[in-house]
Design an enzyme around this catalytic site. Structure first.
Site, PDB file in Angstrom:
ATOM      1  N   PHE A   1       9.527   3.446   4.246  1.00 12.78           N
ATOM      2  CA  PHE A   1       9.405   2.019   4.540  1.00 12.78           C
ATOM      3  C   PHE A   1      10.657   1.324   4.044  1.00 12.78           C
ATOM      4  CE2 PHE A   1       7.554   2.840   0.424  1.00 12.78           C
ATOM      5  CZ  PHE A   1       7.952   1.788  -0.384  1.00 12.78           C
TER       6      PHE A   1
ATOM      7  N   ALA B   1       0.819  -1.213   0.000  1.00 12.46           N
ATOM      8  CA  ALA B   1       0.000   0.000   0.000  1.00 12.46           C
ATOM      9  C   ALA B   1       0.855   1.266   0.000  1.00 12.46           C
ATOM     10  CB  ALA B   1      -0.929  -0.004   1.209  1.00 12.46           C
ATOM     11  N   HIS B   2       2.020   1.224   0.671  1.00 10.45           N
ATOM     12  CA  HIS B   2       2.911   2.390   0.681  1.00 10.45           C
ATOM     13  C   HIS B   2       3.377   2.729  -0.734  1.00 10.45           C
ATOM     14  CE1 HIS B   2       3.193   2.507   5.045  1.00 10.45           C
ATOM     15  NE2 HIS B   2       3.499   1.222   5.056  1.00 10.45           N
ATOM     16  N   LYS B   3       3.688   1.707  -1.503  1.00  6.76           N
ATOM     17  CA  LYS B   3       4.185   1.929  -2.859  1.00  6.76           C
ATOM     18  C   LYS B   3       3.087   2.505  -3.759  1.00  6.76           C
ATOM     19  CE  LYS B   3       7.216  -1.007  -4.253  1.00  6.76           C
ATOM     20  NZ  LYS B   3       7.927  -2.202  -4.802  1.00  6.76           N
TER      21      LYS B   3
ATOM     22  N   ASP C   1      10.932  -3.053  -9.468  1.00  5.39           N
ATOM     23  CA  ASP C   1      11.707  -3.848  -8.533  1.00  5.39           C
ATOM     24  C   ASP C   1      12.829  -2.961  -8.059  1.00  5.39           C
ATOM     25  OD1 ASP C   1      12.168  -6.213  -7.057  1.00  5.39           O
ATOM     26  OD2 ASP C   1      13.848  -6.707  -8.360  1.00  5.39           O
TER      27      ASP C   1
ATOM     28  N   TYR D   1      14.220   0.114   3.806  1.00  7.43           N
ATOM     29  CA  TYR D   1      15.480   0.596   4.368  1.00  7.43           C
ATOM     30  C   TYR D   1      15.565   2.123   4.409  1.00  7.43           C
ATOM     31  CZ  TYR D   1      16.973  -4.248   3.493  1.00  7.43           C
ATOM     32  OH  TYR D   1      17.079  -5.616   3.475  1.00  7.43           O
TER      33      TYR D   1
ATOM     34  N   HIS E   1      15.098   6.979  -5.806  1.00  9.88           N
ATOM     35  CA  HIS E   1      15.301   6.073  -6.925  1.00  9.88           C
ATOM     36  C   HIS E   1      13.994   5.774  -7.631  1.00  9.88           C
ATOM     37  CE1 HIS E   1      14.195   3.993  -3.309  1.00  9.88           C
ATOM     38  NE2 HIS E   1      14.029   2.836  -3.918  1.00  9.88           N
TER      39      HIS E   1
END
Length: 212
Positions: A168, A20-22, A83, A170, A195
């Site tokens: 979230f 969900a964060h993405k 990815d 790292y 990124h």
């Protein structure tokens, strides 16, 4: 309604993730593109019959392509996938494509376990050798068209403790040149330098060309 007419009238783009964060991040990053093309970005969780894709690739680009093409084929809709992972110089680029499962722990404790393991592995490594960076490959798959992949990167150094809550994975470990971790940046600041932001901004014109 026929399958073909359904595809013509469906304005959704499926993001091949259950994170969900993405989804929130990508809706922000691609807000202008979505408005320009009249598209809605939805998660693959909107399609309960679509199975998880095995990320068997050995590169970020390969895994992003696998996910985007599988979700597009399963839903009949344009699909986006990414990815991404953390590449630590002193670890020879690891965790790399294994970043999300570095500790072997799944579920809600995954991020905590991954970060704790990495901190333990780098416990005696001095600051001058803690350089690292996130890498992201973003893929667009549209039926009948060649899959397009773009990449983005951000570099920093790994801290000695977790700092910040606006992120979230790292994010609380990677310290930017301004001294803050990615998780200590606002969402807008993070999207501008991350990124994932760089990769999907690079893919933005491809989305417009394919779907506009």
């Amino acid at each position: 309604m026929t399958e073909g007419s359904s595809q013509r009238t469906d304005n959704r783009i499926v993001l091949a993730t259950r994170n969900a964060h993405k989804v929130e991040e990508l809706r922000d990053i691609l807000a202008d593109v979505l408005a320009q093309t009249g598209r809605e970005l939805v998660a693959v969780t909107d399609f309960p019959d679509v199975e998880d894709v095995v990320e068997s690739g050995v590169t970020f680009a390969a895994n992003a392509t696998l996910k985007a093409e599988a979700v597009s084929a399963a839903t009949g809709l344009p699909a986006l996938a990414d990815d991404s992972g953390l590449a630590v110089d002193v670890l020879g680029g690891s965790p790399g494509v294994f970043s999300a499962r570095w500790s072997g722990v799944g579920g809600a404790d995954k991020d905590r376990a991954n970060n704790e393991l990495l901190l333990a592995q780098l416990g005696d490594v001095p600051d001058e050798h803690r350089a690292a960076g996130f890498v992201c490959a973003a893929a667009l798959s549209v039926r009948g068209q060649e899959t397009i992949v773009r990449e983005g990167r951000v570099r920093g150094v790994l801290g000695h403790e977790l700092r910040g809550t606006n992120g979230f994975g790292y994010d609380p470990l990677l310290v930017m040149p301004d001294g803050r971790t990615l998780a200590e940046h606002s969402a807008e600041e993070k999207h501008a330098i991350s990124h994932r932001g760089e990769a999907f901004r690079a893919l933005a014109q491809d989305i417009v060309s394919a779907l506009g």
